[in-house]
Motif scaffolding. Structure first.
Motif, mmCIF file in Angstrom:
data_model
loop_
_atom_site.group_PDB
_atom_site.id
_atom_site.type_symbol
_atom_site.label_atom_id
_atom_site.label_comp_id
_atom_site.label_asym_id
_atom_site.label_seq_id
_atom_site.Cartn_x
_atom_site.Cartn_y
_atom_site.Cartn_z
ATOM 1 N N ALA A 98 0.763 -1.213 -0.037
ATOM 2 C CA ALA A 98 0.011 0.104 -0.035
ATOM 3 C C ALA A 98 0.755 1.211 0.173
ATOM 4 O O ALA A 98 0.730 2.190 -0.635
ATOM 5 C CB ALA A 98 -1.099 -0.078 1.225
ATOM 6 N N SER A 99 1.840 1.365 0.849
ATOM 7 C CA SER A 99 2.743 2.450 0.914
ATOM 8 C C SER A 99 3.691 2.859 -0.261
ATOM 9 O O SER A 99 3.869 3.811 -0.732
ATOM 10 C CB SER A 99 3.828 2.479 2.205
ATOM 11 O OG SER A 99 4.728 1.191 1.551
ATOM 12 N N TYR A 100 3.643 1.785 -1.492
ATOM 13 C CA TYR A 100 4.414 1.855 -2.519
ATOM 14 C C TYR A 100 3.410 2.572 -3.739
ATOM 15 O O TYR A 100 3.792 2.452 -5.079
ATOM 16 C CB TYR A 100 5.097 0.657 -3.066
ATOM 17 C CG TYR A 100 6.342 0.616 -2.406
ATOM 18 C CD1 TYR A 100 6.892 0.561 -1.088
ATOM 19 C CD2 TYR A 100 7.493 0.108 -3.407
ATOM 20 C CE1 TYR A 100 7.994 0.264 -0.769
ATOM 21 C CE2 TYR A 100 8.842 -0.051 -3.025
ATOM 22 C CZ TYR A 100 9.028 0.161 -1.678
ATOM 23 O OH TYR A 100 10.324 0.151 -1.174
ATOM 24 N N HIS A 101 2.157 2.542 -3.225
ATOM 25 C CA HIS A 101 1.284 3.118 -4.309
ATOM 26 C C HIS A 101 1.902 4.777 -4.616
ATOM 27 O O HIS A 101 2.107 5.455 -3.856
ATOM 28 C CB HIS A 101 -0.232 3.223 -3.606
ATOM 29 C CG HIS A 101 -1.215 3.245 -4.845
ATOM 30 N ND1 HIS A 101 -1.576 4.820 -5.428
ATOM 31 C CD2 HIS A 101 -2.000 2.398 -5.430
ATOM 32 C CE1 HIS A 101 -2.410 4.342 -6.308
ATOM 33 N NE2 HIS A 101 -2.724 3.360 -6.197
ATOM 34 N N VAL A 129 6.611 13.962 -3.911
ATOM 35 C CA VAL A 129 7.762 14.001 -2.877
ATOM 36 C C VAL A 129 8.956 14.064 -3.552
ATOM 37 O O VAL A 129 9.192 13.601 -4.800
ATOM 38 C CB VAL A 129 7.547 12.459 -2.150
ATOM 39 C CG1 VAL A 129 8.822 12.375 -1.543
ATOM 40 C CG2 VAL A 129 6.342 12.660 -1.127
ATOM 41 N N GLU A 130 9.930 14.821 -3.130
ATOM 42 C CA GLU A 130 11.563 15.078 -3.507
ATOM 43 C C GLU A 130 12.540 13.949 -2.684
ATOM 44 O O GLU A 130 12.467 14.161 -1.782
ATOM 45 C CB GLU A 130 11.790 16.296 -3.468
ATOM 46 C CG GLU A 130 13.213 16.622 -4.026
ATOM 47 C CD GLU A 130 13.814 17.868 -3.935
ATOM 48 O OE1 GLU A 130 14.383 18.522 -5.197
ATOM 49 O OE2 GLU A 130 13.862 18.338 -2.857
ATOM 50 N N ALA A 131 12.889 12.956 -3.501
ATOM 51 C CA ALA A 131 13.793 12.058 -2.648
ATOM 52 C C ALA A 131 15.240 12.722 -2.489
ATOM 53 O O ALA A 131 15.874 13.472 -3.257
ATOM 54 C CB ALA A 131 14.116 10.779 -3.617
ATOM 55 N N LYS A 132 15.651 12.520 -1.060
ATOM 56 C CA LYS A 132 17.018 13.316 -0.870
ATOM 57 C C LYS A 132 17.946 12.303 -0.647
ATOM 58 O O LYS A 132 17.736 11.316 0.109
ATOM 59 C CB LYS A 132 16.846 14.089 0.465
ATOM 60 C CG LYS A 132 15.747 15.303 0.320
ATOM 61 C CD LYS A 132 15.654 16.138 1.663
ATOM 62 C CE LYS A 132 14.301 16.830 1.388
ATOM 63 N NZ LYS A 132 14.781 18.048 0.645
ATOM 64 N N LEU A 133 18.932 12.093 -1.407
ATOM 65 C CA LEU A 133 19.973 10.978 -1.599
ATOM 66 C C LEU A 133 21.297 11.532 -1.432
ATOM 67 O O LEU A 133 21.887 12.471 -1.922
ATOM 68 C CB LEU A 133 19.847 10.493 -2.871
ATOM 69 C CG LEU A 133 18.485 9.902 -3.431
ATOM 70 C CD1 LEU A 133 18.463 9.477 -4.867
ATOM 71 C CD2 LEU A 133 17.763 9.014 -2.837
ATOM 72 N N ARG A 193 7.468 3.931 -6.903
ATOM 73 C CA ARG A 193 6.738 4.652 -6.185
ATOM 74 C C ARG A 193 6.450 6.149 -7.090
ATOM 75 O O ARG A 193 5.735 6.956 -6.427
ATOM 76 C CB ARG A 193 7.374 5.030 -4.822
ATOM 77 C CG ARG A 193 7.626 3.977 -4.023
ATOM 78 C CD ARG A 193 8.361 4.403 -2.720
ATOM 79 N NE ARG A 193 9.751 4.248 -2.821
ATOM 80 C CZ ARG A 193 10.839 4.577 -2.047
ATOM 81 N NH1 ARG A 193 10.495 5.034 -0.938
ATOM 82 N NH2 ARG A 193 12.022 4.254 -2.262
ATOM 83 N N GLY A 194 6.972 6.198 -8.306
ATOM 84 C CA GLY A 194 6.563 7.178 -8.832
ATOM 85 C C GLY A 194 7.351 8.465 -8.566
ATOM 86 O O GLY A 194 6.828 9.837 -9.074
ATOM 87 N N PRO A 241 15.303 7.808 -15.993
ATOM 88 C CA PRO A 241 15.061 8.392 -17.569
ATOM 89 C C PRO A 241 14.089 9.470 -17.483
ATOM 90 O O PRO A 241 14.094 10.251 -18.455
ATOM 91 C CB PRO A 241 15.044 7.408 -18.192
ATOM 92 C CG PRO A 241 14.530 6.004 -17.456
ATOM 93 C CD PRO A 241 15.008 6.575 -16.082
ATOM 94 N N ASN A 242 12.952 9.429 -16.677
ATOM 95 C CA ASN A 242 11.660 10.251 -16.631
ATOM 96 C C ASN A 242 11.967 11.323 -15.634
ATOM 97 O O ASN A 242 10.759 11.825 -14.931
ATOM 98 C CB ASN A 242 10.605 9.352 -16.365
ATOM 99 C CG ASN A 242 10.135 8.496 -17.674
ATOM 100 O OD1 ASN A 242 10.440 8.844 -18.874
ATOM 101 N ND2 ASN A 242 9.876 7.256 -17.170
ATOM 102 N N ILE A 243 13.336 11.590 -15.078
ATOM 103 C CA ILE A 243 13.264 12.604 -13.903
ATOM 104 C C ILE A 243 12.671 14.108 -14.333
ATOM 105 O O ILE A 243 12.750 14.380 -15.592
ATOM 106 C CB ILE A 243 14.752 12.680 -13.570
ATOM 107 C CG1 ILE A 243 14.965 13.528 -12.377
ATOM 108 C CG2 ILE A 243 15.772 13.114 -14.728
ATOM 109 C CD1 ILE A 243 16.428 13.484 -11.878
#
Length: 418
Positions: free
Chosen positions: A38-41, A48-52, A68-69, A90-92
């Motif tokens: 459910a959380s991966y929907h 959300v912006e992923a901070k890496l 997670r899109g 590739p779709n960033i």
């Protein structure tokens, strides 16, 4: 009959998880398989912006982001090749590299080797080694870019702006803060003044030129002629512009926010030029312009009365100037007059009587005000923010009450309670 949370449909769980902060979204995924699914929907991670921290290889990282899109990424530290990110996403849509001090033209060149039509936002602020060479790559392969942040890139020159003007026709926001080599010529490129070489970035709506010391009034002439869609213009700390430049800006009908903070050559005459034009400004900042005085407030009341935000910190204004302004400024919501040492309780009383729509006011460093004036200000019906110190104080509800502590709290901060 009671329903346990484990019995909820995945769609309902996903809706609940969407309200969690990013850290907790990750934690619920570790509870059980049902919660993980459910959380991966994608709806849970929308926007959300992923901070890496990219330190070592992680084969599962980008597939997880894709599931997670997530299409927005901020790189906090870069010890791997930037191409690792571009190939993995590739779709960033948004790439924030602000402060990645070890990013070079070579590293960026290896990453941008083909069109990336999905990328709309790129932040390279404080990536000090970046030069015009990288801007050539960006102009060639990121044709759909809408936001480009280049603040603090001291190696960028007018040639780089020519490349941007040649390739990035969809650009809406450009930040050139402290790009010290940029001059009137470069701004001319952006504004389409050199059509034989570059069409220009004529769709620009926001332009930040803060602390670009080589700019003169000629740049403002270029802006007024070529960037008709501009809505936000930041010229703070541009010491080379003067009152004459305000004539050029005075008829930019789409401009709603103008920042002239610490522009030392702007005076009452410049404000007169702005007020006599056809501007529909919503926000104006002339803080720390020490040639701005009471006459400017009279001009503002005559021609810029539609302002919603006005900043005059450390300007040479007095109660007389406040008196000449307040009766016309019915839409004003934010007034910053910190360090205006000639303002007294009389000025505050005028503000309290006439600026009834104010939601925020800065009075830090106004040394001639007393408890009487502050009590009048706190009675403003819409007031939510009152700054009397180095930090502003906010109230979640309307500030209607009385002054609870008049004594300074170490930093001249005063408290207001309901």
């Amino acid at each position: 009959m009671e329903t346990h949370i484990s019995g909820l449909f995945p769609e309902i769980l996903a809706m609940i998880f969407s309200y969690l902060d990013v850290r907790d979204k990750g934690r619920v995924a570790q509870v059980c398989a049902a919660w993980r699914d459910a959380s991966y929907h994608k709806s849970v991670w929308r926007g959300v912006e992923a901070k890496l921290h990219l330190r070592r290889a992680n084969p599962s990282l980008f597939p997880s982001l894709h599931t997670r899109g997530i299409k927005k990424v901020q790189i906090l530290s870069l010890r791997r090749s930037l191409s690792y990110v571009i190939q993995g996403m590739p779709n960033i849509e948004s790439l924030n590299l602000c402060g990645c001090f070890n990013l070079t033209d070579n590293g960026l060149g290896h990453a941008f080797v083909q069109d990336i039509p999905s990328l709309r936002i790129l932040n390279l602020s404080l990536c000090k080694p970046i030069t015009d060479s990288s801007l050539g790559r960006i102009a060639q392969y990121l044709k759909n870019l809408e936001v480009l942040e280049l603040g603090g890139l001291s190696n960028i020159t007018n040639t780089g702006l020519l490349l941007i003007a040649w390739g990035l026709h969809k650009l809406k926001s450009l930040n050139l803060r402290s790009c010290r080599h940029v001059s009137d010529v470069g701004i001319g490129h952006l504004a389409g003044m050199t059509r034989s070489a570059a069409e220009g970035c004529l769709s620009l709506e926001q332009l930040t030129l803060q602390d670009c010391q080589k700019l003169t009034d000629l740049s403002l002439k270029h802006v007024s002629k070529g960037l008709a869609n501009l809505k936000v213009l930041n010229l703070s700390f541009c010491g080379g512009i003067s009152d004459t430049g305000m004539i050029h800006l005075s008829n930019m009908t789409h401009l709603w926010s103008l920042n002239l903070r610490s522009c030392d050559n702007i005076s009452d005459t410049g404000i007169m030029h702005l007020a006599m034009g056809s501007l529909q400004l919503s926000g104006l900042d002339v803080s720390f312009c020490d040639k701005i005085g009471d006459q400017s407030l009279a001009y503002i009341a005559q021609g810029l009365y539609q302002l919603k935000s006005l900043s005059l910190c450390s300007c040479h204004i007095s109660d007389d100037g406040i008196n000449r302004m307040v009766r016309q400024m019915h839409e004003l919501k934010t007034l910053n007059i910190g360090q205006c040492v000639r303002i007294t309780d009389k000025g505050l009383e005028l503000i309290a009587d006439h600026l009834t729509q104010l939601t925020g006011i800065d009075l830090y460093g106004c040394t001639k005000i007393t408890k009487r004036g502050l009590e009048r200000i706190t009675q403003l019906p819409c007031l939510k923010v009152l700054n009397l110190g180095l930090w502003q104080m906010t109230e979640s509800e309307k500030v209607r009450g009385k002054l609870s502590a008049f004594s300074p709290l170490g930093t001249s901060e005063w408290r207001v309670e309901k």
